[in-house]
Design an enzyme around this catalytic site. Structure first.
Site, mmCIF file in Angstrom:
data_model
loop_
_atom_site.group_PDB
_atom_site.id
_atom_site.type_symbol
_atom_site.label_atom_id
_atom_site.label_comp_id
_atom_site.label_asym_id
_atom_site.label_seq_id
_atom_site.Cartn_x
_atom_site.Cartn_y
_atom_site.Cartn_z
ATOM 1 N N ARG A 216 -10.909 36.143 66.716
ATOM 2 C CA ARG A 216 -9.469 35.864 66.748
ATOM 3 C C ARG A 216 -8.732 36.793 67.711
ATOM 4 N NH1 ARG A 216 -7.511 34.611 60.526
ATOM 5 N NH2 ARG A 216 -7.922 32.368 60.590
ATOM 6 N N GLY B 250 -12.029 31.385 59.514
ATOM 7 C CA GLY B 250 -12.594 32.633 60.009
ATOM 8 C C GLY B 250 -14.056 32.807 59.648
HETATM 9 C C1 3PG Z 1 -6.268 32.771 57.520
HETATM 10 O O1 3PG Z 1 -7.121 33.633 57.700
HETATM 11 O O2 3PG Z 1 -6.506 31.716 56.923
HETATM 12 C C2 3PG Z 1 -4.918 32.972 58.123
HETATM 13 O O3 3PG Z 1 -4.831 34.203 58.751
HETATM 14 C C3 3PG Z 1 -3.833 32.809 57.082
HETATM 15 O O4 3PG Z 1 -4.016 33.742 56.069
HETATM 16 P P1 3PG Z 1 -3.439 33.435 54.627
HETATM 17 O O5 3PG Z 1 -4.260 32.291 54.094
HETATM 18 O O6 3PG Z 1 -3.589 34.692 53.849
HETATM 19 O O7 3PG Z 1 -1.996 33.028 54.806
#
Ligand code: 3PG
Ligand code: MG
Length: 403
Positions: free
Chosen positions: A52, A343
């Site tokens: 990222r 991720g």
């Molecule tokens: C993720 O990793 O899905 C995004 O950065 C959003 O994070 P969050 O689901 O904690 O809002």
């Protein structure tokens, strides 16, 4: 690449070249550096996957090359509106200073309650001293958080290259995807993914379920799940999905860990067994088993389009990574158009060296699913309202995808 004329998501969306002169300007860039961290006792936390961060570099460099002063801001984890040492940006800052030393990085946005609450005062604080705003945080653009939707109401704004490429690639899944369209969904957050699963079910030809969320489905289908992760409040929702008559594949065998044993990074000890789809009391299901891997791989192999989001098991523990690795390989081998989001899934593809064999790797997990559900994202809508946004052209507008 689609252009503004044929991708409704790009219609009226300001892009980087729509920003005023950047020479000497101070630009606030919302990035999504919510990266996986290695959090083990006895060593300082470190970034395990910088995908990222690297993905935002084209935008950061574009701005720097044009003489802008660049300040990046991101969240990390889910701290509850107060500083929390576990989510300190130290390891991220270290990584960024290697990749883009001129870029300043603000403190974790979620250390302030105003971020998640989209508080006007916090927006004010964020934009203060800046001349322009860029959203390159696709992964969080489904959240109406201050740093995502606030600045475009006040500053000339633009979607960065990463955000632009994401909506070009994912837009292809919203149009007329090649059939069969197979969605493989895993990860732990079943409650968060239910709305999206419902919407996906009408778009795809089959929905393949793995990861922690599979146990809520298995429990809903009447199986014993032992001590596996189950969201009891969502059993009825899962039952309704299973009764929809659409094709939903659930695990047939499970890799489980004996009662009380620990799992996760660097854990060992405790007996690991491959069981069927009923798990005895106390045992914890932590990955899909070999029969399931084979079945999922063959479903993926015949697909014209694949969307994969979320790991199949606790893949950071080498005893429970086979499911995720098996799905990653199957997606890489699929001849159709393949999109990987989230991720953890992206990190698995990266670890296995399969990036070049995936059509598109999204930096967004929830965001890519929400885009498919709603056909637009809060962050994109906010950018279209920016003072420098181009006029909306005739033609299709963003919105729920055709069924
Ligand atoms: C993720 O990793 O899905 C995004 O950065 C959003 O994070 P969050 O689901 O904690 O809002
Ligand atoms: Mg996520």
């Amino acid at each position: 690449m689609s252009d503004r004329a044929d991708n409704p998501l790009l219609n009226g969306l300001p892009l980087l070249h729509d920003l005023p002169d950047l020479d000497g300007a101070s630009v606030l860039v919302r990035v999504d550096f919510n990266v996986p961290l290695r959090l083990c006792a006895d060593e300082p936390p470190s970034v395990t996957d910088d995908f990222r961060i690297r993905a935002a570099l084209p935008t950061l460099n574009y701005l720097l090359d044009r003489g802008a002063e660049v300040t990046a801001c991101t969240h990390l984890g889910r701290p509850e509106g107060a500083p929390d040492a576990r989510w300190d940006l130290g390891p991220v800052r270290e990584e960024l200073s290697r990749l883009a030393p001129q870029v300043e990085l603000l403190e974790n946005l979620r250390f302030d309650p105003g971020e998640v609450q989209n508080d006007a005062g916090f927006v004010e604080k964020l934009i203060s001293g800046h001349d322009a705003y860029v959203n390159d945080a696709f992964g969080v653009s489904h959240r109406s958080h201050a740093s995502v939707v606030g600045p475009p109401t006040r500053l000339p704004s633009a979607a960065g290259f990463l955000l632009q490429h994401e909506i070009e690639a994912l837009g292809a899944l919203l149009g007329s995807p090649a059939r069969p369209f197979v969605a493989v969904v895993g990860g732990a957050k079943v409650a968060e993914k239910l709305g999206v699963l419902k919407a996906l079910l009408h778009r795809v030809d089959s929905l393949v379920v793995g990861g922690g969320m599979a146990f809520t489905f298995l429990a809903a289908a009447g199986h014993d799940v032992g001590d596996s992760l189950v969201d009891r409040d969502r059993l009825d929702d899962c039952r309704a999905l299973l009764a929809s008559g659409r094709s939903i594949l659930l695990p047939r065998d499970i890799v489980a860990l004996e009662p009380g044993a620990a799992f996760g990074c660097d854990c060992s000890g405790g007996e690991v067994r491959t069981l069927g789809d009923d798990i005895p009391d106390g045992w914890q299901g932590l990955d899909i088993g070999p029969v399931t891997i084979e079945e999922y791989a063959s479903e993926i192999g015949t697909a014209g389009t694949v969307l994969w989001n979320g790991p199949m098991g606790v893949f950071e523990d080498s005893r429970f990574c086979a499911g995720t690795a098996g799905v990653a390989r199957a997606v890489a081998e699929c001849a159709g158009y393949t999109v990987v989001g989230g991720g953890d899934s992206a990190a698995a593809v990266d670890e296995l060296g399969l990036e070049d064999r995936i059509s598109f790797i999204s930096t967004g997990g929830g965001a890519s699913l929400e885009l498919l559900e709603h056909g637009d994202l809060a962050g994109l809508a906010a950018l279209r309202g920016a003072p420098n946004a181009p006029a909306v052209a005739e033609g299709p507008r963003p919105g729920p995808p055709r069924r």
